[in-house]
Write a protein that holds these residues in place. Structure first.
Motif, PDB file in Angstrom:
ATOM      1  N   ARG A 384       0.838  -1.204   0.000  1.00 22.42           N
ATOM      2  CA  ARG A 384       0.000   0.000   0.000  1.00 22.42           C
ATOM      3  C   ARG A 384       0.872   1.253   0.000  1.00 22.42           C
ATOM      4  O   ARG A 384       0.591   2.221  -0.715  1.00 22.42           O
ATOM      5  CB  ARG A 384      -0.928  -0.012   1.213  1.00 22.42           C
ATOM      6  CG  ARG A 384      -1.969   1.109   1.239  1.00 22.42           C
ATOM      7  CD  ARG A 384      -2.945   0.860   2.369  1.00 22.42           C
ATOM      8  NE  ARG A 384      -3.823   1.983   2.647  1.00 22.42           N
ATOM      9  CZ  ARG A 384      -5.064   2.113   2.182  1.00 22.42           C
ATOM     10  NH1 ARG A 384      -5.550   1.183   1.369  1.00 22.42           N
ATOM     11  NH2 ARG A 384      -5.814   3.142   2.524  1.00 22.42           N
ATOM     12  N   ARG A 385       1.948   1.199   0.765  1.00 26.08           N
ATOM     13  CA  ARG A 385       2.862   2.345   0.819  1.00 26.08           C
ATOM     14  C   ARG A 385       3.508   2.605  -0.532  1.00 26.08           C
ATOM     15  O   ARG A 385       3.603   3.747  -0.995  1.00 26.08           O
ATOM     16  CB  ARG A 385       3.930   2.070   1.874  1.00 26.08           C
ATOM     17  CG  ARG A 385       4.988   3.175   2.033  1.00 26.08           C
ATOM     18  CD  ARG A 385       6.137   2.679   2.895  1.00 26.08           C
ATOM     19  NE  ARG A 385       6.891   1.625   2.243  1.00 26.08           N
ATOM     20  CZ  ARG A 385       7.328   0.525   2.855  1.00 26.08           C
ATOM     21  NH1 ARG A 385       7.046   0.295   4.128  1.00 26.08           N
ATOM     22  NH2 ARG A 385       8.027  -0.377   2.191  1.00 26.08           N
ATOM     23  N   ASP A 386       3.975   1.537  -1.184  1.00 25.92           N
ATOM     24  CA  ASP A 386       4.725   1.698  -2.426  1.00 25.92           C
ATOM     25  C   ASP A 386       3.835   1.803  -3.661  1.00 25.92           C
ATOM     26  O   ASP A 386       4.223   2.421  -4.651  1.00 25.92           O
ATOM     27  CB  ASP A 386       5.684   0.516  -2.606  1.00 25.92           C
ATOM     28  CG  ASP A 386       6.719   0.426  -1.493  1.00 25.92           C
ATOM     29  OD1 ASP A 386       6.953   1.452  -0.818  1.00 25.92           O
ATOM     30  OD2 ASP A 386       7.279  -0.674  -1.292  1.00 25.92           O
ATOM     31  N   GLY A 388       0.410   2.808  -3.712  1.00 24.60           N
ATOM     32  CA  GLY A 388      -0.733   3.700  -3.646  1.00 24.60           C
ATOM     33  C   GLY A 388      -1.977   2.994  -3.150  1.00 24.60           C
ATOM     34  O   GLY A 388      -2.008   1.759  -3.003  1.00 24.60           O
ATOM     35  N   ARG A 455      -4.321   7.299  -4.439  1.00 31.32           N
ATOM     36  CA  ARG A 455      -3.463   8.279  -3.775  1.00 31.32           C
ATOM     37  C   ARG A 455      -2.280   7.620  -3.108  1.00 31.32           C
ATOM     38  O   ARG A 455      -2.225   6.407  -2.968  1.00 31.32           O
ATOM     39  CB  ARG A 455      -4.282   9.054  -2.743  1.00 31.32           C
ATOM     40  CG  ARG A 455      -5.400   9.899  -3.367  1.00 31.32           C
ATOM     41  CD  ARG A 455      -6.245  10.589  -2.328  1.00 31.32           C
ATOM     42  NE  ARG A 455      -7.234  11.463  -2.945  1.00 31.32           N
ATOM     43  CZ  ARG A 455      -8.306  11.919  -2.338  1.00 31.32           C
ATOM     44  NH1 ARG A 455      -8.555  11.579  -1.072  1.00 31.32           N
ATOM     45  NH2 ARG A 455      -9.152  12.711  -2.972  1.00 31.32           N
ATOM     46  N   ASP A 456      -1.349   8.452  -2.672  1.00 31.94           N
ATOM     47  CA  ASP A 456      -0.181   7.959  -1.929  1.00 31.94           C
ATOM     48  C   ASP A 456      -0.687   7.165  -0.723  1.00 31.94           C
ATOM     49  O   ASP A 456      -1.497   7.652   0.073  1.00 31.94           O
ATOM     50  CB  ASP A 456       0.639   9.152  -1.474  1.00 31.94           C
ATOM     51  CG  ASP A 456       1.828   8.761  -0.622  1.00 31.94           C
ATOM     52  OD1 ASP A 456       2.182   7.569  -0.609  1.00 31.94           O
ATOM     53  OD2 ASP A 456       2.412   9.644   0.031  1.00 31.94           O
ATOM     54  N   GLY A 457      -0.177   5.943  -0.616  1.00 38.21           N
ATOM     55  CA  GLY A 457      -0.650   5.084   0.474  1.00 38.21           C
ATOM     56  C   GLY A 457       0.221   5.090   1.697  1.00 38.21           C
ATOM     57  O   GLY A 457      -0.049   4.348   2.658  1.00 38.21           O
ATOM     58  N   SER A 458       1.247   5.919   1.743  1.00 38.90           N
ATOM     59  CA  SER A 458       2.184   5.889   2.869  1.00 38.90           C
ATOM     60  C   SER A 458       1.553   6.318   4.176  1.00 38.90           C
ATOM     61  O   SER A 458       1.934   5.849   5.249  1.00 38.90           O
ATOM     62  CB  SER A 458       3.408   6.754   2.564  1.00 38.90           C
ATOM     63  OG  SER A 458       3.010   8.115   2.357  1.00 38.90           O
TER      64      SER A 458
END
Length: 460
Positions: A384-386, A388, A455-458
């Motif tokens: 999810r972080r990498d 999205g 969107r960005d998942g970070s």
């Protein structure tokens, strides 16, 4: 003349090897089901004289001790490993004659990093280094992860991985084949192998452990570490003590009444069929772990350790293959099993349960009509972080979902992963819990073209 045979263990993302000359051979990091190595030796017409472990494994139950017992081979284990089973301790620099007549030998090289005691073995033919069995040290395009032993040692072991990779690169010729145990999907690897084969020279040109300074390498390695399967905690102790012989005979047959009774008792009933067939019809309360997916990894990760499991399979062959996969991670004997289809597993008057499947395009259309629809992402944190996240989606990694079902809001849940297999597992968990669920059986790459906002998942 030497030979090297590769024994693939794809469900766990590992490899084992058989290597030798004309009369005798060595087995390297054998899986629990040792009959495959025995058969490989028979095809070659050689006797297995040695069995070696590169380290005490964290991701599977080794068949090393059993293979040595069955063949009368010497069982070689790094001297610093905490192995209580009888074995021959191996020290750095020791040389073992595998097939003296063919000039085939092994030379041990201490390569700490994946574990403190890790040892690689250089395969030599008449004194020439032709290959190196690197276990969990230098892998293809990556290294073995350093965080599986003890959290307080992780940074130290990461630095040791860098040093061990450089030792291998310095002491071996560029043409020597690199033959790792991990790296083909195993969670013991820091990342997945980027090729099917490699050499020391190729790794010197492309592996971060050999192209970056130690501080940069360690920072990148630690930042990229993924979740650790829960069952790993049971593998090291099992390997240190030595696993019992494998029993792959068919389990007791369960009829519809017994399946219902086991479900009522809180046991796990696992349907091994493809996710499409499961969604179309299944025994209510059963869970779907596809036999052709990473069955052993995900079932062992999710099931409460030691909980009895009953297997439902489409055929006897599918059941037998699943048993073989599961013994590799210490799930030795199913409590019972049945083959066929839901009609064979349900009592008179019972109807199969089902739930719908969908694509990301269908999810986008549904959100257009109903913006508040619940979207559940069951990928791991790193994914999810990498990669999205669908805007507004909830995130509960699959391996934690069975403990966190109460966190989901009411209403229908659309669940997705990266490709569909894990979403199907999650959907079966939700369905068994009485939730309305739709399994998104689609590649996450289709989410943006379908019109979903990613969107960005970070921070999600």
């Amino acid at each position: 003349m030497f030979f090297i045979d590769t024994i693939e263990v794809p469900g766990l993302g590992n490899r084992s090897y058989l290597a030798g000359g004309e009369a005798t051979a060595v087995a390297v990091d054998p899986p629990r089901d040792v009959d495959r190595l025995i058969a490989a030796a028979a095809r070659r017409g050689v006797r297995i004289s040695h069995v070696v472990e590169t380290h005490v494994h964290n991701d599977y139950v080794s068949g090393g001790a059993e293979l040595a017992r069955l063949t009368g081979a010497a069982y070689l284990v790094p001297a610093a490993a905490r192995m209580t089973r009888p074995h021959v301790p191996v020290h750095d620099g020791e040389r073992v004659e595998v097939d003296p007549g063919a000039g085939v030998a092994l030379r041990a090289l201490a390569t700490p990093g994946h574990t403190p005691h890790h040892t690689a073995y250089v395969l030599e033919e008449t004194g020439r280094s032709v290959a190196v069995f690197t276990g969990g040290s230098l892998l293809i395009g990556t290294v073995g992860r350093p965080d599986l032993v003890e959290p307080r040692l992780t940074r130290q072991l990461a630095r040791a991985q860098h040093a061990s990779a450089h030792r291998l690169a310095a002491e071996l010729p560029e043409e020597a084949a690199v033959l790792p145990t991990h790296g083909f999907g195993s969670f013991c690897s820091a990342s997945r192998a980027d090729a099917a084969a490699s050499t020391i020279g190729r790794e010197k040109a492309s592996n971060a452990a050999l192209t970056r300074d130690v501080d940069t390498f360690v920072a990148g390695l630690l930042a990229g570490l993924d979740d650790v399967p829960a069952y790993y905690a049971h593998m090291g102790p099992a390997n240190a003590a030595g696993a019992a012989p494998v029993d792959l005979t068919p389990p007791a047959v369960a009829d519809a009444a017994e399946i219902a009774a086991r479900l009522a008792a809180g046991e796990w009933v696992v349907d091994l069929r493809h996710r499409v067939a499961f969604a179309e019809g299944h025994v209510a309360g059963s869970f779907n772990f596809e036999a052709d997916g990473q069955l052993a990894t995900y079932l062992a990760w999710l099931i409460p350790w030691g909980r009895p499991v009953t297997l439902l399979a489409a055929s006897a062959g599918q059941l037998a293959a699943a048993q073989r996969e599961l013994v590799r991670v210490g799930i030795d004997r199913p409590a019972a099993a049945a083959t066929g289809a839901p009609a064979d597993w349900l009592g008179p008057g019972e109807r199969p349960a089902s739930f719908p499947r969908a694509t990301f395009a269908e999810l986008a259309a549904r959100r257009g009509r109903e913006p508040g629809v619940v979207v559940l992402d069951v990928r791991r944190d790193a994914e999810r972080r990498d990669g999205g996240a669908v805007a507004g989606s909830l995130h509960i990694p699959l391996h934690t979902l069975h403990r966190r079902l109460g966190e989901l809001p009411r209403g229908e849940v659309w669940v997705h992963c990266a490709g569909g297999m894990r979403a199907a597992i999650a959907a079966s968990l939700l369905d068994a819990d009485g939730r309305e669920v739709v399994a998104v059986d689609d590649s996450f790459d289709a989410a943006v073209p379908a019109g979903l906002v990613v969107r960005d998942g970070s921070g999600a």
